[in-house]
Design a protein around this motif. Structure first.
Motif, PDB file in Angstrom:
ATOM      1  N   PRO A  26       0.808  -1.228   0.000  1.00 33.39           N
ATOM      2  CA  PRO A  26       0.000   0.000   0.000  1.00 33.39           C
ATOM      3  C   PRO A  26       0.839   1.277   0.000  1.00 33.39           C
ATOM      4  CG  PRO A  26      -0.945  -1.594   1.511  1.00 33.39           C
ATOM      5  CD  PRO A  26       0.370  -2.169   1.060  1.00 33.39           C
ATOM      6  N   LEU A  29       1.687   3.149  -3.256  1.00 34.64           N
ATOM      7  CA  LEU A  29       0.591   3.699  -4.041  1.00 34.64           C
ATOM      8  C   LEU A  29       0.226   5.118  -3.606  1.00 34.64           C
ATOM      9  CD1 LEU A  29      -1.662   0.500  -3.982  1.00 34.64           C
ATOM     10  CD2 LEU A  29       0.146   1.095  -5.615  1.00 34.64           C
ATOM     11  N   ALA A  31      -3.106   7.771  -4.091  1.00 39.01           N
ATOM     12  CA  ALA A  31      -4.499   7.847  -4.516  1.00 39.01           C
ATOM     13  C   ALA A  31      -4.849   9.267  -4.955  1.00 39.01           C
ATOM     14  CB  ALA A  31      -5.437   7.422  -3.383  1.00 39.01           C
ATOM     15  N   VAL A  71      -2.962   3.008   2.342  1.00 38.73           N
ATOM     16  CA  VAL A  71      -2.315   3.976   1.448  1.00 38.73           C
ATOM     17  C   VAL A  71      -2.028   5.244   2.260  1.00 38.73           C
ATOM     18  CG1 VAL A  71      -2.588   5.376  -0.624  1.00 38.73           C
ATOM     19  CG2 VAL A  71      -3.454   3.027  -0.573  1.00 38.73           C
ATOM     20  N   LEU A 303      -0.675  -3.148 -11.826  1.00 38.58           N
ATOM     21  CA  LEU A 303       0.224  -2.405 -10.941  1.00 38.58           C
ATOM     22  C   LEU A 303       1.522  -3.170 -10.704  1.00 38.58           C
ATOM     23  CD1 LEU A 303      -2.191  -0.799  -8.329  1.00 38.58           C
ATOM     24  CD2 LEU A 303      -1.691  -0.154 -10.683  1.00 38.58           C
ATOM     25  N   VAL A 315       0.917   6.131  -8.990  1.00 38.95           N
ATOM     26  CA  VAL A 315      -0.301   6.918  -8.797  1.00 38.95           C
ATOM     27  C   VAL A 315      -1.414   6.184  -9.535  1.00 38.95           C
ATOM     28  CG1 VAL A 315      -1.394   9.168  -9.091  1.00 38.95           C
ATOM     29  CG2 VAL A 315       1.101   9.012  -8.763  1.00 38.95           C
ATOM     30  N   THR A 316      -2.471   5.801  -8.815  1.00 36.41           N
ATOM     31  CA  THR A 316      -3.482   4.959  -9.445  1.00 36.41           C
ATOM     32  C   THR A 316      -4.843   5.113  -8.784  1.00 36.41           C
ATOM     33  OG1 THR A 316      -4.104   2.665  -9.956  1.00 36.41           O
ATOM     34  CG2 THR A 316      -2.768   3.010  -7.977  1.00 36.41           C
ATOM     35  N   ALA A 319      -5.766   2.463  -6.162  1.00 39.14           N
ATOM     36  CA  ALA A 319      -4.967   2.431  -4.936  1.00 39.14           C
ATOM     37  C   ALA A 319      -5.705   1.776  -3.771  1.00 39.14           C
ATOM     38  CB  ALA A 319      -4.536   3.847  -4.555  1.00 39.14           C
ATOM     39  N   GLU A 320      -6.928   2.222  -3.529  1.00 38.44           N
ATOM     40  CA  GLU A 320      -7.630   1.711  -2.351  1.00 38.44           C
ATOM     41  C   GLU A 320      -8.021   0.237  -2.475  1.00 38.44           C
ATOM     42  OE1 GLU A 320     -10.451   5.035  -0.768  1.00 38.44           O
ATOM     43  OE2 GLU A 320      -9.930   5.488  -2.855  1.00 38.44           O
ATOM     44  N   ALA A 323      -4.795  -1.924  -2.412  1.00 42.38           N
ATOM     45  CA  ALA A 323      -4.192  -1.900  -1.086  1.00 42.38           C
ATOM     46  C   ALA A 323      -4.942  -2.789  -0.115  1.00 42.38           C
ATOM     47  CB  ALA A 323      -4.163  -0.467  -0.567  1.00 42.38           C
TER      48      ALA A 323
END
Length: 326
Positions: A26, A29, A31, A71, A303, A315-316, A319-320, A323
């Motif tokens: 996480p 990453l 968000a 994250v 990823l 950066v994506t 992310a959440e 993660a």
């Protein structure tokens, strides 16, 4: 001759995880978060399922949702209450990103990265000051040097609001040097710069421009963003940003440019970031909605491919969700 080399031995459960070469965490990453000064309620982004524009008053709550997944970093994009020819709300003390940054840094432990660009703030939707007659002549777009001071002012205003890192994304020649000088002169020598060092004029940005209300009102950005046909040029662009003081080197988009990520990783010893952009996110969602792909599996694999290619930071918009599975 009988071969004793059998790679499948290392693919057995229990062994496979021990020899895995690429690890996704996480903390790798970032968000993106869209903060909208024109609304007092959350507004779903139709082309990016699961994402919303949030009002300034809910920026902290939105970031707390991100932090709950593990994250630790967010990148803020702003939709201002008004726009003008220069994009002056980008550097306003009471601008949308500045207000959100103050609240987030005061009430959370998130690392706040702020987008430094003018396209969301200008009436014309381009990433800087227009050249004379640019609206009528497609060979003219942004006045590079006139834009530098405005980007520097924007970065300083964001640092004053508490940004940990600023991320200039306009591909303006000299932007890193101008911003580094301005930050240092204002006493923010500890604020890092994540430069969009190799940002391509890509067809994968469509949903983002919908989300951030930053599509050009005329023309396109091919005169200042990179040609998707060019790989070697990326090393030249990145080298210039390194010489000017960039701390982190961003490649955008991510998946169509894995070769560029890999080349930059080999050539430079700086941290490398990749932006897994809105179009990459949207196309996987669309395929999953058709039942053609397993969304969680392809998101994680996407990823992992960026991390394997050499990205330290991703950066994506996944992310959440990714993660939560790490």
């Amino acid at each position: 001759m009988h071969s004793t080399d059998r790679p499948r031995r290392l693919r057995r459960d229990g062994v496979r995880s021990m020899v895995s070469e690429t690890d996704l965490q996480p903390t790798d990453l970032v968000a993106p978060v869209f903060v909208d000064a024109t609304t007092d309620e959350r507004v779903p982004i139709e082309s990016m399922p699961g994402h919303e524009r949030v009002p300034v008053d809910e920026a902290v709550a939105r970031v707390e949702e991100v932090l709950a997944t593990g994250v630790e970093a967010v990148m803020l994009f702003g939709i201002p209450e008004s726009k003008d020819e220069e994009g002056s709300r980008a550097w306003a003390e009471d601008g949308v990103v500045q207000r959100a940054t103050r609240a987030i840094t005061a009430e959370t432990d998130a690392t706040v990265i702020t987008d430094v660009c003018l396209c969301e703030y200008t009436e014309h939707g381009h990433c800087g000051v227009l050249e004379a007659d640019a609206r009528d002549d497609p060979t003219l777009t942004v006045d590079n040097d006139a834009t530098l001071d405005l980007l520097a002012r924007t970065a300083v205003s964001q640092a004053e609001a508490g940004a940990d890192m600023v991320a200039p994304s306009s591909m303006t020649d000299g932007m890193v040097g101008a911003i580094r000088t301005a930050l240092d002169d204002a006493g923010f020598d500890d604020v890092a710069i994540m430069s969009y060092a190799a940002k391509y004029e890509s067809a994968f940005y469509g949903p983002f421009r919908d989300a951030a209300d930053g599509a050009p009102a005329f023309g396109d950005r091919r005169h200042y963003q990179m040609d998707p046909a060019n790989g070697r040029e990326a090393l030249r662009e990145v080298r210039l940003d390194v010489e000017q003081g960039a701390d982190v080197l961003m490649v955008k988009p991510g998946l169509p440019y894995l070769d560029v990520v890999s080349d930059i990783r080999r050539e430079f010893d700086h941290p490398v970031a990749a932006y897994n952009v809105s179009g990459e996110y949207a196309m996987l969602h669309a395929a999953a909605e058709k039942g053609w792909l397993d969304l969680d599996a392809v998101a994680r694999e996407s990823l992992l491919s960026l991390k394997r290619a050499g990205a330290d930071i991703i950066v994506t918009y996944f992310a959440e969700s990714v993660a939560a599975e790490c």
